[in-house]
Enzyme design. Structure first.
Site, PDB file in Angstrom:
ATOM      1  N   SER A   1       3.378  12.824   4.441  1.00  0.00           N
ATOM      2  CA  SER A   1       4.744  12.297   4.412  1.00  0.00           C
ATOM      3  C   SER A   1       5.703  13.184   3.617  1.00  0.00           C
ATOM      4  O   SER A   1       6.629  12.694   2.962  1.00  0.00           O
ATOM      5  CB  SER A   1       4.768  10.856   3.876  1.00  0.00           C
ATOM      6  OG  SER A   1       3.998  10.017   4.716  1.00  0.00           O
TER       7      SER A   1
ATOM      8  N   GLU B   1      -7.496  13.425  10.566  1.00  0.00           N
ATOM      9  CA  GLU B   1      -7.621  12.687  11.838  1.00  0.00           C
ATOM     10  C   GLU B   1      -8.843  13.161  12.615  1.00  0.00           C
ATOM     11  O   GLU B   1      -9.479  12.387  13.333  1.00  0.00           O
ATOM     12  CB  GLU B   1      -6.322  12.843  12.652  1.00  0.00           C
ATOM     13  CG  GLU B   1      -5.203  11.992  12.061  1.00  0.00           C
ATOM     14  CD  GLU B   1      -3.810  12.561  12.235  1.00  0.00           C
ATOM     15  OE1 GLU B   1      -3.599  13.415  13.104  1.00  0.00           O
ATOM     16  OE2 GLU B   1      -2.917  12.132  11.472  1.00  0.00           O
TER      17      GLU B   1
ATOM     18  N   LYS C   1       0.393  17.584  16.091  1.00  0.00           N
ATOM     19  CA  LYS C   1      -0.614  16.624  16.574  1.00  0.00           C
ATOM     20  C   LYS C   1      -0.533  16.507  18.094  1.00  0.00           C
ATOM     21  O   LYS C   1      -0.266  17.500  18.760  1.00  0.00           O
ATOM     22  CB  LYS C   1      -0.431  15.270  15.875  1.00  0.00           C
ATOM     23  CG  LYS C   1      -0.264  15.406  14.365  1.00  0.00           C
ATOM     24  CD  LYS C   1      -0.375  14.110  13.637  1.00  0.00           C
ATOM     25  CE  LYS C   1      -0.056  14.339  12.171  1.00  0.00           C
ATOM     26  NZ  LYS C   1      -0.399  13.209  11.323  1.00  0.00           N
TER      27      LYS C   1
ATOM     28  N   GLY D   1       3.607  16.693   9.221  1.00  0.00           N
ATOM     29  CA  GLY D   1       3.380  16.008  10.491  1.00  0.00           C
ATOM     30  C   GLY D   1       4.683  15.465  11.062  1.00  0.00           C
ATOM     31  O   GLY D   1       5.443  16.167  11.730  1.00  0.00           O
ATOM     32  N   GLY D   2       4.958  14.216  10.774  1.00  0.00           N
ATOM     33  CA  GLY D   2       6.122  13.523  11.352  1.00  0.00           C
ATOM     34  C   GLY D   2       7.414  14.321  11.255  1.00  0.00           C
ATOM     35  O   GLY D   2       8.168  14.427  12.243  1.00  0.00           O
TER      36      GLY D   2
ATOM     37  N   HIS E   1      -8.650  18.533   9.733  1.00  0.00           N
ATOM     38  CA  HIS E   1      -7.611  17.538   9.475  1.00  0.00           C
ATOM     39  C   HIS E   1      -8.249  16.151   9.368  1.00  0.00           C
ATOM     40  O   HIS E   1      -9.235  15.863  10.040  1.00  0.00           O
ATOM     41  CB  HIS E   1      -6.576  17.562  10.612  1.00  0.00           C
ATOM     42  CG  HIS E   1      -5.361  16.756  10.295  1.00  0.00           C
ATOM     43  ND1 HIS E   1      -5.314  15.392  10.497  1.00  0.00           N
ATOM     44  CD2 HIS E   1      -4.168  17.106   9.771  1.00  0.00           C
ATOM     45  CE1 HIS E   1      -4.119  14.955  10.110  1.00  0.00           C
ATOM     46  NE2 HIS E   1      -3.409  15.959   9.659  1.00  0.00           N
TER      47      HIS E   1
ATOM     48  N   GLY F   1       1.304  10.146   7.482  1.00  0.00           N
ATOM     49  CA  GLY F   1       1.957   9.322   8.495  1.00  0.00           C
ATOM     50  C   GLY F   1       2.300   7.915   8.030  1.00  0.00           C
ATOM     51  O   GLY F   1       2.626   7.047   8.828  1.00  0.00           O
TER      52      GLY F   1
ATOM     53  N   ASN G   1       2.527  20.366  11.845  1.00  0.00           N
ATOM     54  CA  ASN G   1       1.367  19.918  12.615  1.00  0.00           C
ATOM     55  C   ASN G   1       1.889  18.924  13.641  1.00  0.00           C
ATOM     56  O   ASN G   1       2.183  17.783  13.308  1.00  0.00           O
ATOM     57  CB  ASN G   1       0.340  19.256  11.686  1.00  0.00           C
ATOM     58  CG  ASN G   1      -0.782  18.593  12.460  1.00  0.00           C
ATOM     59  OD1 ASN G   1      -0.984  18.863  13.645  1.00  0.00           O
ATOM     60  ND2 ASN G   1      -1.527  17.716  11.788  1.00  0.00           N
TER      61      ASN G   1
ATOM     62  N   GLU H   1      -4.343  16.968   1.531  1.00  0.00           N
ATOM     63  CA  GLU H   1      -3.691  15.855   2.213  1.00  0.00           C
ATOM     64  C   GLU H   1      -4.384  14.540   1.874  1.00  0.00           C
ATOM     65  O   GLU H   1      -5.418  14.209   2.489  1.00  0.00           O
ATOM     66  CB  GLU H   1      -3.739  16.074   3.723  1.00  0.00           C
ATOM     67  CG  GLU H   1      -3.060  17.339   4.176  1.00  0.00           C
ATOM     68  CD  GLU H   1      -2.557  17.204   5.603  1.00  0.00           C
ATOM     69  OE1 GLU H   1      -1.366  17.440   5.814  1.00  0.00           O
ATOM     70  OE2 GLU H   1      -3.342  16.832   6.489  1.00  0.00           O
TER      71      GLU H   1
HETATM   72  C1  PEP Z   1      -0.372  15.790   8.706  1.00  0.00           C
HETATM   73  O1  PEP Z   1      -0.725  15.252   9.723  1.00  0.00           O
HETATM   74  O2  PEP Z   1      -0.914  16.839   8.356  1.00  0.00           O
HETATM   75  C2  PEP Z   1       0.681  15.150   7.914  1.00  0.00           C
HETATM   76  C3  PEP Z   1       0.863  15.540   6.695  1.00  0.00           C
HETATM   77  O3  PEP Z   1       1.389  14.159   8.534  1.00  0.00           O
HETATM   78  P1  PEP Z   1       2.721  13.426   7.954  1.00  0.00           P
HETATM   79  O4  PEP Z   1       3.610  14.505   7.432  1.00  0.00           O
HETATM   80  O5  PEP Z   1       3.288  12.713   9.137  1.00  0.00           O
HETATM   81  O6  PEP Z   1       2.259  12.507   6.875  1.00  0.00           O
END
Ligand code: PEP
Length: 251
Positions: A214, A98, A13, A235-236, A96, A174, A11, A168
């Protein structure tokens, strides 16, 4: 984990210009070409066409990060399922945290977006997960059950094979904090049971449920060893080819 094929989806973002998209995917393609898991990248709308060209003929699938429920009309800033389909998008993230947190997404709008995606043969990755305060108040199960039932309202059993769920926990996104593999597995089992209550045991065993929050090269093996975890929404760690490839190859 039975016969469920793990799926690792990035993802991105609001990251990566077209130039950065080219650099990242060019580096990623050879690194994940032998992956056993299914691989997808969910990219900003502006990167979709570029990503599509680059990943054609590879094992990387294309995803978007949101979709509107209406076919067309006065919804400034939104994108329809037809628009994504025209660009050969396969997956789309829906609900999501966010979006829920910053853009007023509710269980109802998540459901409407998921239905719109399915109606155009896009595969929604439906996100659910509790806030830190909800976890601390012992409400994790209650929240994911409510979100799951809300997201799946009116969705027929025949559509389930085209849906991925991402669990999640919001406090793990994040932040560098990961749910323990045990906790993630336990909550995903609750989500699976909820699907079982709605559609039966066979459907519950078949649906893929990712963990997200994460997830990275260091914790992927432990998380993936759990029976209920069928991959990850990343994500990251999806923003650097090498990091993402390690997660993919660890799944
Ligand atoms: C996400 O945004 O779906 C996510 C899991 O981010 P991160 O891996 O950065 O925690």
């Amino acid at each position: 984990m039975g016969e469920r094929l793990p799926i690792i989806a990035g993802n991105w973002k609001m990251n990566n210009t077209i130039k950065e998209t080219k650099e990242l995917l060019t580096a990623l393609i050879p690194l994940v070409k032998d992956a056993k898991a299914e691989v997808a990248v969910c990219v900003p709308y502006t990167s979709i066409a570029t990503a599509r060209k680059l990943i054609r003929g590879t094992n990387i699938k294309l995803g978007a990060e949101n979709v509107h429920w209406a076919d067309k009309g006065a919804f400034t800033g939104e994108i329809s399922a037809d628009m994504l389909k025209e660009l050969k998008v396969e997956y789309v993230i829906v609900g999501h945290s966010e979006r829920r947190q910053f853009f007023g997404e509710t269980d109802e709008t998540v459901n409407k977006r998921a239905q719109a995606a399915l109606s155009r043969k896009l595969k929604p990755i439906i996100c659910v997960g509790e806030l830190l305060s909800e976890r601390e108040n012992g409400k994790t199960d209650e929240v994911v059950i409510r979100q799951t039932k809300g997201a799946f309202a009116g969705i027929t059993k025949g559509n389930l094979k085209n849906i991925v769920i991402a669990y999640e926990p919001v406090w793990a996104i994040g932040t560098g904090k990961t749910a323990t593999a045990e906790d993630a597995d336990k909550t995903i089992a609750v989500i699976r049971k909820t699907i079982g209550g709605l559609y039966g045991k066979v459907a519950a065993e078949a649906i893929r449920i990712q963990y997200g929050g994460s997830m990275n090269a260091k914790n992927v093996t432990e998380l993936m060893a759990k029976p209920n975890i069928d991959g990850g929404l990343i994500g990251g760690a999806s923003l650097k080819a090498e990091d993402f490839s390690k997660v993919v190859l660890g799944a």
